[in-house]
Design an enzyme around this catalytic site. Structure first.
Site, mmCIF file in Angstrom:
data_model
loop_
_atom_site.group_PDB
_atom_site.id
_atom_site.type_symbol
_atom_site.label_atom_id
_atom_site.label_comp_id
_atom_site.label_asym_id
_atom_site.label_seq_id
_atom_site.Cartn_x
_atom_site.Cartn_y
_atom_site.Cartn_z
ATOM 1 N N GLU A 179 51.477 41.123 40.826
ATOM 2 C CA GLU A 179 50.247 40.728 40.129
ATOM 3 C C GLU A 179 49.611 39.553 40.872
ATOM 4 O OE1 GLU A 179 50.378 40.836 35.939
ATOM 5 O OE2 GLU A 179 48.607 39.590 35.656
ATOM 6 N N ASN B 270 54.475 38.316 33.054
ATOM 7 C CA ASN B 270 54.046 39.405 32.162
ATOM 8 C C ASN B 270 55.072 40.531 32.236
ATOM 9 O OD1 ASN B 270 51.618 38.139 31.513
ATOM 10 N ND2 ASN B 270 50.511 39.108 33.200
ATOM 11 N N GLU C 197 47.881 36.132 26.310
ATOM 12 C CA GLU C 197 47.379 37.312 27.021
ATOM 13 C C GLU C 197 48.238 38.549 26.752
ATOM 14 O OE1 GLU C 197 47.003 36.035 31.134
ATOM 15 O OE2 GLU C 197 45.077 35.080 30.692
ATOM 16 N N ASP D 10 42.083 28.025 34.194
ATOM 17 C CA ASP D 10 42.932 29.032 34.857
ATOM 18 C C ASP D 10 42.679 29.078 36.369
ATOM 19 O OD1 ASP D 10 44.604 31.114 35.313
ATOM 20 O OD2 ASP D 10 43.402 32.642 34.318
ATOM 21 N N GLU E 245 44.013 33.711 43.858
ATOM 22 C CA GLU E 245 43.399 34.621 42.885
ATOM 23 C C GLU E 245 41.896 34.380 42.708
ATOM 24 O OE1 GLU E 245 45.223 34.436 39.050
ATOM 25 O OE2 GLU E 245 43.677 35.655 38.112
HETATM 26 C C1 GCV Z 1 50.434 36.574 35.157
HETATM 27 C C2 GCV Z 1 45.602 34.567 34.895
HETATM 28 C C3 GCV Z 1 45.843 35.749 35.774
HETATM 29 C C4 GCV Z 1 46.912 36.668 35.225
HETATM 30 C C5 GCV Z 1 48.168 35.837 34.993
HETATM 31 C C6 GCV Z 1 47.819 34.708 34.036
HETATM 32 C C7 GCV Z 1 48.989 33.777 33.826
HETATM 33 O O1 GCV Z 1 44.982 34.956 33.723
HETATM 34 O O2 GCV Z 1 44.660 36.445 35.955
HETATM 35 O O3 GCV Z 1 47.142 37.686 36.155
HETATM 36 O O4 GCV Z 1 49.196 36.634 34.483
HETATM 37 O O5 GCV Z 1 46.792 33.923 34.603
HETATM 38 O O6 GCV Z 1 49.020 32.757 34.492
HETATM 39 O O7 GCV Z 1 49.845 34.081 33.009
#
Ligand code: GCV
Length: 864
Positions: A189, A232, A313, A392, A420
């Site tokens: 991810e 996740n 999330e 974030d 990201e």
């Molecule tokens: C692992 C952001 C990212 C997600 C990530 C989340 C987190 O929202 O887009 O991919 O999930 O952060 O840090 O838990």
């Protein structure tokens, strides 16, 4: 490390070159895939040219400890690689010894050793012993000795004078981890460096050689922990079969002192254990975790601990039972405590269904609102892992106020090494300057100096634990881009010593990785230091965050994607103004979460720094910044500046031709060309959006005017039809053309029924469309940029003709996000050195493939 997202360029003889280039590319790709993944592809190259008579090549350890043995092997390899001398050539020329401080004292009683070294620290000393040179690499323990070996090699590689070597170091932060968001199926991810080095098909990979190499890289910069799986969907990682595999990963990292950690799903007792509940206060749940942790330690005695993402999330959490994060964290901490394991509980807990219409709602508040009341209620082996900003990993955010909100709790700072929101490794962004801003930011807790680095080291509030966690997300091509490895390097160095400067770290990395030639070092370092400000300038300045598609790729421009939904990454732009009012007086109150001095600064428009203005205040576009510029004019200027700065990165790199490894030169050059072009996509999207939104023209006349640009929708089209791109700002003028049977307002029935180039229906073999432009400018020599959309799910082909003669042809084969034409995949091919005269006919032919309709935005003609 081939690059598959490069903007393309071509000369007039391009077609002739195509076959030749294809052959070379095939060879290079074959070579790359056959090449093992090693730490040498990072900064541990140990290439020659560092004659260091001062360092004896005969190396030995003072014990048989695994880490000391690793240190010896590394020193032998490194010293011989760097100096050109054969390892262990002649012990009579002296020796380099590795051991713990107590081993050294025993072996060399006459040598005055330091009385004390900090935990995991080391002492490097050059001296003379019985008439021969002696270099001592002494650690506070074996792990420190290993760090010392890498510390010595770094000094050789950057050409330090070691004649009088006598250095002591120890890490400032106890927790120095990388987190990987790898899934059991082998995907990563937010990873941009290929598939997982740890997992495939639901299991740990058979071949873990890359894991050993990764641990070597990590150890070389002082990292001591690696969490290998995604926060996740972590439940499958606690099955007996997976735990056995994880034990093999731990084995592969152990010689380098990198200890294994994993992410766990707090609902595992139910999901994996089959219990009816995962209530953290339920005795059966407690017993389940105790047994599971015992099972882990039986397999992995040096297991370091767990990371938890809960109530966030979509991940399950204690809130399901009305319990708090402290209940969940303490449950795990209790199970881990007998083994000295730790819990990294993430403060990234927020409601992603906020009410956009509620002007008091604010995602930025969540971490503090939830965790501040828990201060003092967490067990000593819990560390709250706080993202560096309250939202974030945006291109720019203020520091999270929670760092100052936990005084009786251990805290670690989480940041992203993987890019990201920072161009996903397709853009050069050296993040260390941003991390430094955060580490050095003084939160003034308790009215005294409390910079974030003092908080996360545990010093500010006298906490036993603390640290830095970097989400790294490496893959089988490490970070995907060779330059992005500077960020992994910088992360480790800052976690070891947050007082280092970003410039110092850049210079160290460049010298070890690219060259020690002072001109090269100066150029690369300048580029690195320019890269984050440039990215900020073209993606979202003044604290608006990254104005990207926050519900999708997180890559290209998409201004409204942040708005009108429950995710809370809002910047609240409308026809009159922009920004989130986060003041206590009239806004969400977020500013009040900081200690008084900082809260006061952000509360007032007059004292909020320009670069965070729109994070804290909603202002009209005509509001004047401290610089005297209006907000809207700053938007125009910074985006034009940012795109020019991105172009300059490529120009600076071009000066290195012939001075550095040619393969690296070509690879990075392709990436920088792409970046420069994508910065223009960003610039145009944001500028045209805010021009329309505000109705205020650019005082310098650039916004909405594109010299040399000819829109595809205005061309003479054959087969192509005009489409509305979504979001509209991602195409020049909001429109593009696609080679498809029927016009789609969303561009989502792409290439459904392509037509022949003469507009006949799509039953023939050669299906293509064309857009013809009449040139009406002066005669001359030009570069012609062709801006098109390179979609996933097909490889469209393009040909560019001048007066019926093909001058260039290329494939839309980059690996960019999205199956629809938008700013994620808007890219360009530049045909260089083309002679034009008035009346010339320029024609772009596009042949769709699969989902890719060979969509075209514009061509732009500039004197070369
Ligand atoms: C692992 C952001 C990212 C997600 C990530 C989340 C987190 O929202 O887009 O991919 O999930 O952060 O840090 O838990």
């Amino acid at each position: 490390m081939g690059f598959r997202a490069a903007a393309k360029t071509g000369k007039i003889d391009f077609l002739a070159m195509v076959a030749h280039v294809a052959a070379i590319v095939a060879l290079v790709v074959a070579g790359v895939s056959a090449r093992a993944q090693t730490a040498d592809q990072g900064w541990l190259r140990y290439s020659g040219g560092h004659p260091h008579a001062a360092i004896p090549t005969s190396v030995r350890a003072l014990s048989s400890d695994l880490k000391e043995q690793s240190a010896v092997r590394e020193l032998e390899r490194g010293i011989s690689g760097l100096t050109g001398a054969k390892a262990n050539a002649d012990a009579a020329n002296g020796e380099t010894v590795v051991g713990t401080l107590s081993e050294v004292r025993k072996a060399f009683p006459a040598i005055a050793a330091p009385a004390h070294l900090g935990p995991h620290g080391f002492w490097l000393k050059r001296t003379v012993w019985h008439g021969s040179p002696l270099v001592i690499v002494a650690g506070a323990n074996e792990h420190g000795a290993l760090f010392g070996a890498f510390g010595l090699l770094r000094r050789i590689a950057i050409n330090e004078d070691l004649t009088h070597l006598n250095a002591i170091e120890s890490p400032a932060l106890p927790i120095r981890w990388v987190d990987e968001w790898d899934n059991a199926n082998g995907t990563v991810e937010r990873g941009y460096g290929g598939r997982s080095i740890f997992f495939e098909n639901g299991h740990v990979r058979d071949d873990l050689s890359a894991v050993g190499e990764y641990a070597r890289l990590l150890a070389s910069v002082g990292i001591n922990g690696c969490n290998v799986n995604n926060v996740n969907g972590a439940a499958p990682f606690l099955t007996p079969d997976m735990l056995k595999g994880l034990a093999r990963i731990a084995d592969a990292m152990r010689p380098w002192g990198v200890r294994l950690a994993i992410s766990v799903d707090i609902a595992s007792p139910q999901k994996v254990g089959g219990l009816k509940t995962f209530d953290p206060l339920d005795p059966e749940v407690k017993a389940w975790w105790a047994a599971k942790v015992a099972e882990i330690y039986a397999l992995i005695p040096d297991f370091m601990g767990v990371t938890v993402k809960a109530d966030s999330e979509g991940q399950a959490g204690p809130a399901s039972y009305g319990r708090s994060p402290a209940d969940a964290a303490n449950l795990l901490a209790g199970a881990l405590e007998p083994y000295a394991g730790v819990v990294l509980y993430r403060a990234f807990v927020y409601n992603n269904h906020l009410d956009y219409k509620d002007l008091r709602a604010d995602r930025a508040r969540a971490a503090y609102d939830i965790f501040h009341p828990l201060d003092g209620k967490l067990l000593p082996n819990v560390i709250v892992q706080i993202k560096e900003g309250p939202i974030d990993f945006q291109a720019q955010e203020p520091v999270s106020p929670l760092f100052a909100g936990l005084r009786k709790t251990n805290a670690a700072m989480e940041l992203q090494i993987t890019q990201e929101y920072l161009g996903q490794q397709r853009h050069l962004v050296y993040i260390a300057p941003m991390w430094k801003q955060v580490l050095d930011f003084d939160l003034r807790a308790e009215g005294r100096s409390t910079p974030v680095k003092a908080i996360v080291s545990g010093k500010a509030f006298d906490r036993p634990l603390g640290g830095m966690v970097g989400v790294s997300d490496v893959g089988q091509d490490w970070l995907g881009s060779p330059m992005a490895l500077a960020n992994l390097y910088a992360f480790g160095r800052l976690a070891w010593n947050p007082d280092l400067t970003a410039e110092q770290i850049a210079a160290e990395w460049t010298r070890q990785t690219i060259s020690t030639d002072p001109e090269v070092v100066a150029t690369v370092d300048k580029m690195l230091m320019q890269s984050w400000p440039a990215y900020l300038h073209y993606t979202g300045p003044l604290g608006t965050q990254t104005l990207t598609d926050i519900t999708g790729s997180h890559f290209g421009p998409n201004i409204e994607a942040s708005e009108g939904n429950g995710w809370g990454q809002w910047h609240r732009d409308d026809a009159k103004g922009i920004g989130m009012d986060r003041t206590v007086a009239t806004g969400t109150g977020f500013a009040g979460q900081y200690p008084p001095a900082v809260a006061k600064m952000y509360e007032s428009l007059a004292t909020t720094p320009d670069d965070l203005l729109l994070f804290f205040h909603h202002v009209p576009y005509t509001y004047k910044l401290h610089s005297g510029k209006t907000v809207i004019q700053y938007f125009y200027d910074s985006h034009y500046d940012g795109a020019a700065e991105a172009a300059r990165l490529g120009e600076e790199w071009a000066t290195l031709k012939g001075k550095i490894d040619p393969q690296l030169f070509d690879d990075v050059q392709g990436r920088l060309e792409y970046q420069a072009a994508h910065a223009v996509v960003w610039r145009d999207a944001i500028v045209q959006y805010f021009l329309k939104q505000s109705g205020i023209p650019d005082a310098r006349g650039r916004a909405g005017h594109y010299p040399g640009r000819l829109e595809a929708e205005d061309a003479e089209l054959s087969g192509y039809s005009v489409i509305d791109v979504k979001p509209w700002e991602d195409a020049s003028g909001g429109k593009a053309v696609a080679c498809q049977g029927a016009t789609s307002s969303q561009g989502d029935r792409m290439a459904a029924a392509p037509q022949t180039s003469d507009g006949a229906s799509a039953s023939g073999a050669s299906l293509s469309c064309s857009a013809q432009f009449a040139y009406s400018g002066p005669a001359g020599h030009f570069d012609i940029a062709i801006q098109y959309f390179d979609l996933q799910g097909g490889v469209a082909h393009f040909t560019f003709n001048v007066n019926g003669r093909a001058v260039a042809s290329w494939a839309a084969d980059a690996t960019l996000p999205s199956r629809r034409p938008n700013g994620d995949n808007s890219t360009r091919f530049t045909a260089r050195g083309i002679d034009l005269k008035p009346g010339d006919q320029l024609r772009v032919e596009g042949t769709p493939d699969g989902n890719d309709p060979a969509a075209l935005d514009y061509i732009e003609i500039h004197p070369d």
